[in-house]
Design a protein around this motif. Structure first.
Motif, PDB file in Angstrom:
ATOM      1  N   GLU A  51       0.834  -1.205   0.000  1.00  0.00           N
ATOM      2  CA  GLU A  51       0.000   0.000   0.000  1.00  0.00           C
ATOM      3  C   GLU A  51       0.870   1.257   0.000  1.00  0.00           C
ATOM      4  O   GLU A  51       0.581   2.217  -0.718  1.00  0.00           O
ATOM      5  CB  GLU A  51      -0.932   0.007   1.214  1.00  0.00           C
ATOM      6  N   GLU A  52       1.954   1.267   0.794  1.00  0.00           N
ATOM      7  CA  GLU A  52       2.856   2.423   0.812  1.00  0.00           C
ATOM      8  C   GLU A  52       3.525   2.616  -0.544  1.00  0.00           C
ATOM      9  O   GLU A  52       3.663   3.744  -1.021  1.00  0.00           O
ATOM     10  CB  GLU A  52       3.917   2.255   1.902  1.00  0.00           C
ATOM     11  N   LYS A  54       2.302   1.828  -3.395  1.00  0.00           N
ATOM     12  CA  LYS A  54       1.284   2.350  -4.294  1.00  0.00           C
ATOM     13  C   LYS A  54       1.097   3.853  -4.088  1.00  0.00           C
ATOM     14  O   LYS A  54       1.019   4.618  -5.053  1.00  0.00           O
ATOM     15  CB  LYS A  54      -0.030   1.610  -4.059  1.00  0.00           C
ATOM     16  N   VAL A  55       1.058   4.283  -2.829  1.00  0.00           N
ATOM     17  CA  VAL A  55       0.895   5.715  -2.529  1.00  0.00           C
ATOM     18  C   VAL A  55       2.086   6.501  -3.081  1.00  0.00           C
ATOM     19  O   VAL A  55       1.910   7.547  -3.708  1.00  0.00           O
ATOM     20  CB  VAL A  55       0.723   5.948  -1.014  1.00  0.00           C
ATOM     21  N   TYR A  58       1.832   6.733  -6.913  1.00  0.00           N
ATOM     22  CA  TYR A  58       0.835   7.711  -7.349  1.00  0.00           C
ATOM     23  C   TYR A  58       1.311   9.135  -7.072  1.00  0.00           C
ATOM     24  O   TYR A  58       1.087  10.042  -7.870  1.00  0.00           O
ATOM     25  CB  TYR A  58      -0.507   7.466  -6.658  1.00  0.00           C
ATOM     26  N   HIS A  59       1.962   9.327  -5.941  1.00  0.00           N
ATOM     27  CA  HIS A  59       2.477  10.648  -5.574  1.00  0.00           C
ATOM     28  C   HIS A  59       3.487  11.131  -6.616  1.00  0.00           C
ATOM     29  O   HIS A  59       3.372  12.243  -7.150  1.00  0.00           O
ATOM     30  CB  HIS A  59       3.115  10.571  -4.181  1.00  0.00           C
ATOM     31  N   ARG A 118       0.689  15.680  -4.121  1.00  0.00           N
ATOM     32  CA  ARG A 118      -0.377  15.761  -3.113  1.00  0.00           C
ATOM     33  C   ARG A 118      -1.751  15.653  -3.773  1.00  0.00           C
ATOM     34  O   ARG A 118      -2.633  14.957  -3.285  1.00  0.00           O
ATOM     35  CB  ARG A 118      -0.274  17.071  -2.337  1.00  0.00           C
ATOM     36  N   GLU A 121      -2.586  12.136  -4.679  1.00  0.00           N
ATOM     37  CA  GLU A 121      -3.027  11.367  -3.509  1.00  0.00           C
ATOM     38  C   GLU A 121      -4.473  11.700  -3.156  1.00  0.00           C
ATOM     39  O   GLU A 121      -5.253  10.812  -2.823  1.00  0.00           O
ATOM     40  CB  GLU A 121      -2.119  11.643  -2.312  1.00  0.00           C
ATOM     41  N   HIS A 124      -6.830   9.821  -5.539  1.00  0.00           N
ATOM     42  CA  HIS A 124      -6.816   8.354  -5.574  1.00  0.00           C
ATOM     43  C   HIS A 124      -6.951   7.664  -4.223  1.00  0.00           C
ATOM     44  O   HIS A 124      -7.182   6.456  -4.182  1.00  0.00           O
ATOM     45  CB  HIS A 124      -5.540   7.876  -6.273  1.00  0.00           C
ATOM     46  N   PHE A 125      -6.798   8.389  -3.138  1.00  0.00           N
ATOM     47  CA  PHE A 125      -6.836   7.762  -1.817  1.00  0.00           C
ATOM     48  C   PHE A 125      -7.760   8.539  -0.875  1.00  0.00           C
ATOM     49  O   PHE A 125      -8.058   9.704  -1.129  1.00  0.00           O
ATOM     50  CB  PHE A 125      -5.415   7.669  -1.222  1.00  0.00           C
ATOM     51  N   VAL A 128      -4.456  12.083   2.419  1.00  0.00           N
ATOM     52  CA  VAL A 128      -3.130  12.362   1.875  1.00  0.00           C
ATOM     53  C   VAL A 128      -2.078  12.084   2.945  1.00  0.00           C
ATOM     54  O   VAL A 128      -2.371  12.071   4.143  1.00  0.00           O
ATOM     55  CB  VAL A 128      -2.993  13.811   1.358  1.00  0.00           C
ATOM     56  N   THR A 129      -0.856  11.888   2.503  1.00  0.00           N
ATOM     57  CA  THR A 129       0.241  11.605   3.431  1.00  0.00           C
ATOM     58  C   THR A 129       1.140  12.821   3.568  1.00  0.00           C
ATOM     59  O   THR A 129       0.950  13.823   2.889  1.00  0.00           O
ATOM     60  CB  THR A 129       1.088  10.415   2.917  1.00  0.00           C
TER      61      THR A 129
END
Length: 132
Positions: A51-52, A54-55, A58-59, A118, A121, A124-125, A128-129
């Motif tokens: 999952e990380e 993937k993030v 995408y970022h 950002r 993210e 798509h999620f 945000v992180t």
């Protein structure tokens, strides 16, 4: 790059070639050396969950896609999701021109590109992180 940076890249490329028992330093050795000097060492101990990963992908894609479509953005050279250096889980590398004065359009496109990760993210999620 400064003269010292170029010297570091050349030395690093020679070391990489020597580690692989090559008879001469080749282009791929310089490419790896530039990545190492600019972005830092690959952090093999930073194991990301799927999952990380993937993030992060995408970022970084968000930065790259913004750069692709923005007229005044610097050309994209490389995108990586390999953790490197201090806290960087990935990076987008650009080829900035040698200019000293930035127009408003150029600055706006650079800021848009910087925020592209950002925004990707957000799209798509569910949240945000921190980005690092």
């Amino acid at each position: 790059m400064s003269g010292a940076d170029i010297a570091n890249v050349c030395n690093e490329a020679a070391l990489i070639a020597a580690r692989h028992n090559e008879e001469s330093v080749k282009l791929h050795d310089f490419e790896q050396a530039i990545e190492r000097v600019i972005a830092g060492l690959e952090k093999k101990n930073k194991l990301l969950s799927p999952e990380e990963k993937k993030v992060v992908a995408y970022h970084e894609a968000g930065h790259a896609i913004c750069g692709w479509y923005l007229e005044h953005a610097d050309p994209l050279l490389k995108v990586s999701i390999v953790p490197r250096g201090q806290g960087a889980l990935g990076y987008a590398q650009y080829l900035p021109p040698d200019i000293f004065l930035y127009t408003t359009k150029k600055l706006m496109d650079r800021m848009t590109m910087a925020l592209g990760g950002r925004v990707s993210e957000e799209l798509h999620f569910s949240s945000v992180t921190s980005g690092f």
